[in-house]
Design an enzyme around this catalytic site. Structure first.
Site, short mmCIF file in Angstrom:
data_model
loop_
_atom_site.label_atom_id
_atom_site.label_comp_id
_atom_site.label_asym_id
_atom_site.label_seq_id
_atom_site.Cartn_x
_atom_site.Cartn_y
_atom_site.Cartn_z
N CYS A 21 40.13 20.94 14.73
CA CYS A 21 40.04 21.35 15.37
C CYS A 21 39.47 23.37 14.35
CB CYS A 21 41.81 21.79 15.98
SG CYS A 21 42.96 21.88 14.91
N VAL B 6 41.16 21.63 24.66
CA VAL B 6 41.73 22.57 26.04
C VAL B 6 41.72 22.07 27.65
CG1 VAL B 6 40.50 24.38 27.22
CG2 VAL B 6 40.73 24.50 23.99
N LYS C 139 53.33 10.06 21.46
CA LYS C 139 52.09 8.69 21.95
C LYS C 139 51.59 9.40 21.15
CE LYS C 139 49.37 9.81 25.45
NZ LYS C 139 47.98 9.07 23.91
N GLU D 142 48.32 22.75 21.16
CA GLU D 142 47.74 22.82 19.62
C GLU D 142 46.24 22.28 20.26
OE1 GLU D 142 47.90 24.62 17.34
OE2 GLU D 142 50.28 24.50 16.57
P1 NAD Z 1 42.30 15.37 24.21
O1 NAD Z 1 42.31 16.18 24.51
O2 NAD Z 1 41.18 13.69 24.63
O3 NAD Z 1 43.54 14.22 24.10
C1 NAD Z 1 44.70 14.40 23.26
C2 NAD Z 1 45.64 13.68 23.44
O4 NAD Z 1 45.90 13.74 24.76
C3 NAD Z 1 45.00 11.89 23.97
O5 NAD Z 1 46.42 11.54 23.45
C4 NAD Z 1 45.31 11.62 24.85
O6 NAD Z 1 45.30 10.12 25.24
C5 NAD Z 1 46.48 12.64 25.87
N1 NAD Z 1 45.65 12.99 27.05
C6 NAD Z 1 44.12 13.24 27.75
N2 NAD Z 1 44.83 13.61 29.21
C7 NAD Z 1 45.99 13.48 29.04
C8 NAD Z 1 47.12 13.97 30.93
N3 NAD Z 1 46.19 13.99 31.14
N4 NAD Z 1 47.92 14.51 30.35
C9 NAD Z 1 48.48 13.61 29.12
N5 NAD Z 1 48.31 13.26 28.21
C10 NAD Z 1 46.76 13.21 27.81
O7 NAD Z 1 41.91 15.27 22.71
P2 NAD Z 1 41.47 14.53 21.18
O8 NAD Z 1 39.88 13.98 21.94
O9 NAD Z 1 42.01 12.97 21.27
O10 NAD Z 1 41.21 15.39 20.09
C11 NAD Z 1 40.36 16.29 19.87
C12 NAD Z 1 40.92 17.80 20.29
O11 NAD Z 1 42.04 17.63 20.25
C13 NAD Z 1 40.18 18.45 20.05
O12 NAD Z 1 39.65 19.59 21.34
C14 NAD Z 1 40.29 19.45 18.48
O13 NAD Z 1 39.65 20.97 18.42
C15 NAD Z 1 41.47 19.39 19.83
N6 NAD Z 1 42.78 19.77 18.00
C16 NAD Z 1 43.16 20.91 17.89
C17 NAD Z 1 44.13 20.59 16.99
C18 NAD Z 1 45.32 21.92 16.60
O14 NAD Z 1 46.08 21.83 15.99
N7 NAD Z 1 45.34 23.15 17.68
C19 NAD Z 1 44.75 19.80 15.61
C20 NAD Z 1 43.79 18.64 16.03
C21 NAD Z 1 42.11 18.22 17.34
#
Ligand code: NAD
Length: 489
Positions: free
Chosen positions: A286, A232, A178, A252
């Site tokens: 990230c 997080v 997804k 991640e």
């Molecule tokens: P986000 O947490 O808002 O969303 C990530 C994904 O989770 C999306 O597909 C979203 O639809 C889904 N999601 C949101 N709430 C959910 C829930 N309650 N249950 C299941 N799925 C849910 O993150 P974002 O804004 O898309 O991305 C930015 C974040 O991602 C930053 O914090 C960044 O550091 C992190 N990130 C981490 C890595 C890594 O490898 N460590 C890589 C890229 C981004």
């Protein structure tokens, strides 16, 4: 009206595009112009069930194939991705707004590397072991988990779709991916390419959706594992949902990583590393080293050269190959970053450059200036929270013991870096930094050969390298008795 990047349908299940217009509308917006380029629908419960049923049906036969045969299909997918690098990179730029200068070298190519690496690693990486027991013996097998779910963030949509898909598939699992609702397009192309490469249908399904869709997938009894790339707070929710049915989890998550520049560092390299680690992908990475600790003795010179190089960066049309900084992914993300910049000013950080919206760019794009703050202190909001935009915080330090303690004083533990000419010190410092991935005299390089992932609140589990295979399989142990059973009754 035809939309610029409209896919055939919203979801890709069982080898074909599938639509269900009952799902909430997801508009895909090109961040450089604000234009709607595709209209999709979030998965309904019926679509979720269909995706999981097709994956469950396809997985046992796939798991029964030899790892080499599975790997061959992945390697073919890597070749197709490389052949179509330009087309995929343009789509990634439309999806994210990232400059084509970046996507052409860092996005589909990194996905292709993953298919190539795991395609080749399959045969060796999935071996078990033989354990002699003095007559009796035991052996272990690495077995797939079954149906795995991947949930992606919006900063590297194609890369994330491949980084999760490649190890999952080669280990004999099926995957339902997804993508983020902000970037729904790229993963559909990856699913198409896998079918073209010979992947049996049902093994890599893509469904669209948002935070409402994730739990439908994670709570499903036929799903064995979830791997999330996200923030997080989302990680905490996803892990809690997965814990309800004790599913395997890889997290991640975000970071606020330290990048430490000692006074003996090669200054231009350190500045280059800090710029790459704060401005690449318009700061939406990230592992970025967003807390740049600079030794007081070199601070003035560091800031002078940094300011000059930052102000020379080319901001503009992401499809222009000379552009170095594109827009942020969405209006909301830019608003969030601008509000952090305001907090930085209000809490007393010194704005060195940037700090707002560039005024020489026409149109409705979500542009923002690369921004540097100096005189940042550990207690400021901009030094504590993940901003996820092109905002570099420069903090001063005096000595090694002090800087290590301050670098570790965070709930995050994704990554970190050290620039110094003293290699003994470099190893001593990285040894003490609490993070999953560390760099010495470089920053943010993540080739597929090395494990990548976080510690502390930045997550657990690892992507890339052979270590990823452990997170998409489990050990089965078989004890073999070679003599009569010695029963005392
Ligand atoms: P986000 O947490 O808002 O969303 C990530 C994904 O989770 C999306 O597909 C979203 O639809 C889904 N999601 C949101 N709430 C959910 C829930 N309650 N249950 C299941 N799925 C849910 O993150 P974002 O804004 O898309 O991305 C930015 C974040 O991602 C930053 O914090 C960044 O550091 C992190 N990130 C981490 C890595 C890594 O490898 N460590 C890589 C890229 C981004």
């Amino acid at each position: 009206m035809t939309l610029k990047a409209q896919p055939k349908a919203s979801h890709f299940i069982d080898g074909e595009y599938v639509e269900d217009t009952d799902g909430t509308v997801i508009e895909s917006i090109y961040p450089a112009t604000g234009e709607v380029i595709a209209r999709l629908h979030a998965a309904t419960p019926a679509i979720v069930d269909k995706a999981i049923a097709s994956a469950k049906q396809a997985q046992p036969e796939w798991a029964a194939m030899s790892p080499t045969a599975r790997g061959r299909i992945l390697r073919r997918a890597a070749e197709i991705m490389r052949e179509r690098n330009r087309e995929l990179s343009e789509l990634e730029t439309l999806d994210t707004g990232k400059p084509i200068q970046e996507t052409i070298v860092a996005d589909p190519t990194s996905g292709a590397d993953s298919f190539e690496f795991f395609g080749g690693a399959a045969a060796a990486g999935l071996n078990g072991s033989y354990i002699p027991l003095g007559g009796d013996f035991a052996y272990t097998k690495r077995v797939p988990l079954g149906v795995c779910v991947g949930i992606g963030a919006w900063n590297y949509p194609q890369q994330i779709a491949c980084w999760k898909g490649a190890p999952a598939l080669v280990a004999g699992n099926a995957m339902i991916f997804k993508p983020s609702e902000n970037t729904p397009l790229g993963a559909l192309k990856i699913a198409e390419i896998l079918i073209e490469a010979g992947l049996p249908k049902g093994l890599y399904n893509v469904i669209q959706g948002d935070r409402e869709t994730g739990p439908l997938l994670i709570n499903h009894p036929d799903v064995a594992k979830v791997s999330l790339t996200g923030s997080v707070p989302t990680g905490r929710k996803v892990a809690a949902t997965a814990a309800g049915s004790l599913k395997h989890v890889t997290m991640e998550l975000g970071g606020k990583s330290p990048l430490i520049v000692f006074d003996d560092a090669d200054l231009d390299s350190a500045i280059g590393g800090a710029m790459l680690g704060n401005f690449y992908s318009t700061g939406q990475v990230c592992s970025n080293g967003t807390r740049v600790f600079v030794n007081k003795k070199i601070k003035t010179e560091f800031l002078k050269r940094l300011k000059m190089r930052t102000e020379a960066m080319l901001i503009g049309d992401p499809m222009d190959e000379t552009t170095q900084i594109g827009p942020m992914v969405s209006w909301a993300q830019r608003e969030k970053v601008l509000s952090y910049i305001e907090k930085g000013k209000a809490e007393g950080a010194r704005l060195v450059t940037g700090g707002g919206i560039p005024n020489n760019i026409a149109g409705e794009g979500y542009y923002i200036q690369p921004t540097v703050f100096a005189d940042v202190t550990d207690d400021m909001t901009i030094a504590r929270e993940e901003i996820f935009g092109p905002v570099m915080c420069v903090l001063d330090f005096d000595n090694e013991v002090e800087v290590v303690a301050r670098a570790n004083a965070t709930e995050f533990g994704l990554s970190g870096g050290v620039f110094t000419a003293d290699l003994t010190r470099a190893h001593r410092v990285v040894d003490q930094l609490e993070a999953g991935t560390l760099w010495i005299n470089t920053y943010n390089l993540c080739p597929v050969e090395i494990p990548f992932g976080g510690s502390k609140q930045s997550g657990f589990g690892r992507e890339n390298s052979l270590a990823a295979l452990e997170h998409y399989s489990e050990l089965k142990t078989v004890y073999v008795g070679m003599g009569p059973v010695q029963a005392p009754y």
